[in-house]
Scaffold this motif. Sequence first.
Motif, PDB file in Angstrom:
ATOM      1  N   MET A 137       0.817  -1.185   0.000  1.00 46.61           N
ATOM      2  CA  MET A 137       0.000   0.000   0.000  1.00 46.61           C
ATOM      3  C   MET A 137       0.872   1.264   0.000  1.00 46.61           C
ATOM      4  O   MET A 137       0.569   2.213  -0.708  1.00 46.61           O
ATOM      5  N   ILE A 138       1.917   1.258   0.759  1.00 50.58           N
ATOM      6  CA  ILE A 138       2.806   2.413   0.807  1.00 50.58           C
ATOM      7  C   ILE A 138       3.456   2.613  -0.566  1.00 50.58           C
ATOM      8  O   ILE A 138       3.637   3.743  -1.015  1.00 50.58           O
ATOM      9  N   GLY A 139       3.788   1.524  -1.229  1.00 51.35           N
ATOM     10  CA  GLY A 139       4.387   1.618  -2.559  1.00 51.35           C
ATOM     11  C   GLY A 139       3.458   2.291  -3.551  1.00 51.35           C
ATOM     12  O   GLY A 139       3.889   3.077  -4.400  1.00 51.35           O
ATOM     13  N   ARG A 140       2.169   2.013  -3.469  1.00 48.92           N
ATOM     14  CA  ARG A 140       1.203   2.644  -4.374  1.00 48.92           C
ATOM     15  C   ARG A 140       1.086   4.140  -4.099  1.00 48.92           C
ATOM     16  O   ARG A 140       0.965   4.941  -5.021  1.00 48.92           O
ATOM     17  N   ILE A 141       1.127   4.495  -2.832  1.00 48.93           N
ATOM     18  CA  ILE A 141       1.053   5.912  -2.467  1.00 48.93           C
ATOM     19  C   ILE A 141       2.282   6.642  -2.995  1.00 48.93           C
ATOM     20  O   ILE A 141       2.175   7.723  -3.581  1.00 48.93           O
ATOM     21  N   ILE A 142       3.445   6.052  -2.801  1.00 53.14           N
ATOM     22  CA  ILE A 142       4.676   6.675  -3.286  1.00 53.14           C
ATOM     23  C   ILE A 142       4.662   6.750  -4.811  1.00 53.14           C
ATOM     24  O   ILE A 142       5.073   7.742  -5.391  1.00 53.14           O
ATOM     25  N   GLY A 143       4.160   5.720  -5.472  1.00 48.09           N
ATOM     26  CA  GLY A 143       4.045   5.742  -6.930  1.00 48.09           C
ATOM     27  C   GLY A 143       3.135   6.856  -7.413  1.00 48.09           C
ATOM     28  O   GLY A 143       3.437   7.545  -8.394  1.00 48.09           O
ATOM     29  N   ALA A 144       2.031   7.068  -6.712  1.00 47.55           N
ATOM     30  CA  ALA A 144       1.126   8.159  -7.071  1.00 47.55           C
ATOM     31  C   ALA A 144       1.793   9.512  -6.868  1.00 47.55           C
ATOM     32  O   ALA A 144       1.641  10.426  -7.687  1.00 47.55           O
ATOM     33  N   LEU A 145       2.542   9.657  -5.792  1.00 48.25           N
ATOM     34  CA  LEU A 145       3.230  10.921  -5.535  1.00 48.25           C
ATOM     35  C   LEU A 145       4.335  11.174  -6.560  1.00 48.25           C
ATOM     36  O   LEU A 145       4.532  12.318  -6.991  1.00 48.25           O
ATOM     37  N   VAL A 146       5.036  10.125  -6.958  1.00 49.16           N
ATOM     38  CA  VAL A 146       6.061  10.272  -7.993  1.00 49.16           C
ATOM     39  C   VAL A 146       5.416  10.719  -9.303  1.00 49.16           C
ATOM     40  O   VAL A 146       5.907  11.628  -9.980  1.00 49.16           O
ATOM     41  N   GLY A 147       4.296  10.106  -9.655  1.00 49.06           N
ATOM     42  CA  GLY A 147       3.579  10.499 -10.863  1.00 49.06           C
ATOM     43  C   GLY A 147       3.113  11.939 -10.812  1.00 49.06           C
ATOM     44  O   GLY A 147       3.194  12.672 -11.798  1.00 49.06           O
ATOM     45  N   ARG A 148       2.648  12.366  -9.639  1.00 49.33           N
ATOM     46  CA  ARG A 148       2.210  13.756  -9.494  1.00 49.33           C
ATOM     47  C   ARG A 148       3.371  14.731  -9.664  1.00 49.33           C
ATOM     48  O   ARG A 148       3.241  15.765 -10.301  1.00 49.33           O
ATOM     49  N   GLU A 149       4.516  14.382  -9.098  1.00 49.08           N
ATOM     50  CA  GLU A 149       5.688  15.252  -9.230  1.00 49.08           C
ATOM     51  C   GLU A 149       6.145  15.359 -10.690  1.00 49.08           C
ATOM     52  O   GLU A 149       6.528  16.425 -11.148  1.00 49.08           O
ATOM     53  N   ALA A 177       8.343  -0.978 -10.447  1.00 48.29           N
ATOM     54  CA  ALA A 177       9.795  -0.917 -10.255  1.00 48.29           C
ATOM     55  C   ALA A 177      10.146  -0.836  -8.771  1.00 48.29           C
ATOM     56  O   ALA A 177      11.079  -1.508  -8.311  1.00 48.29           O
ATOM     57  N   LEU A 178       9.394  -0.031  -8.032  1.00 51.20           N
ATOM     58  CA  LEU A 178       9.660   0.095  -6.595  1.00 51.20           C
ATOM     59  C   LEU A 178       9.432  -1.237  -5.876  1.00 51.20           C
ATOM     60  O   LEU A 178      10.166  -1.601  -4.975  1.00 51.20           O
ATOM     61  N   ARG A 179       8.404  -1.935  -6.298  1.00 48.39           N
ATOM     62  CA  ARG A 179       8.085  -3.210  -5.658  1.00 48.39           C
ATOM     63  C   ARG A 179       9.182  -4.245  -5.927  1.00 48.39           C
ATOM     64  O   ARG A 179       9.540  -5.025  -5.057  1.00 48.39           O
ATOM     65  N   ARG A 180       9.720  -4.233  -7.128  1.00 49.92           N
ATOM     66  CA  ARG A 180      10.777  -5.194  -7.465  1.00 49.92           C
ATOM     67  C   ARG A 180      12.076  -4.883  -6.738  1.00 49.92           C
ATOM     68  O   ARG A 180      12.876  -5.771  -6.476  1.00 49.92           O
ATOM     69  N   MET A 181      12.292  -3.623  -6.441  1.00 50.14           N
ATOM     70  CA  MET A 181      13.517  -3.229  -5.744  1.00 50.14           C
ATOM     71  C   MET A 181      13.423  -3.464  -4.243  1.00 50.14           C
ATOM     72  O   MET A 181      14.428  -3.377  -3.545  1.00 50.14           O
ATOM     73  N   GLY A 182      12.217  -3.692  -3.740  1.00 52.24           N
ATOM     74  CA  GLY A 182      12.031  -3.972  -2.327  1.00 52.24           C
ATOM     75  C   GLY A 182      12.158  -2.706  -1.487  1.00 52.24           C
ATOM     76  O   GLY A 182      11.796  -1.613  -1.914  1.00 52.24           O
ATOM     77  N   PRO A 183      12.675  -2.855  -0.281  1.00 53.69           N
ATOM     78  CA  PRO A 183      12.784  -1.708   0.629  1.00 53.69           C
ATOM     79  C   PRO A 183      13.637  -0.571   0.064  1.00 53.69           C
ATOM     80  O   PRO A 183      13.368   0.589   0.321  1.00 53.69           O
ATOM     81  N   LEU A 184      14.650  -0.911  -0.710  1.00 57.75           N
ATOM     82  CA  LEU A 184      15.486   0.125  -1.310  1.00 57.75           C
ATOM     83  C   LEU A 184      14.678   0.987  -2.272  1.00 57.75           C
ATOM     84  O   LEU A 184      14.830   2.214  -2.319  1.00 57.75           O
ATOM     85  N   GLY A 185      13.785   0.378  -3.015  1.00 53.73           N
ATOM     86  CA  GLY A 185      12.932   1.114  -3.940  1.00 53.73           C
ATOM     87  C   GLY A 185      12.007   2.073  -3.207  1.00 53.73           C
ATOM     88  O   GLY A 185      11.793   3.201  -3.647  1.00 53.73           O
TER      89      GLY A 185
END
Length: 66
Positions: free
Chosen positions: A1-13, A35-43
Amino acid sequence: MIGRIIGALVGREIDRRDGQGGIKGAAIGALSVGALRRMGPLGLLLGGGYVAKKAYDRRREARGQR
């Protein structure tokens, strides 16, 4: 869920940087989630850091401190 939020924020930026609204930011945000999900915590750290840096820069610019 956090990954989706961060993905949305990246898209907005990305949409803000582009200056034009539209689907480009949403598409890049959706791709970044994978991509963030595949990178795991680092992503998550990289995506969150990108969003935090952009928010920090925007706030600094609004205050006139450059």
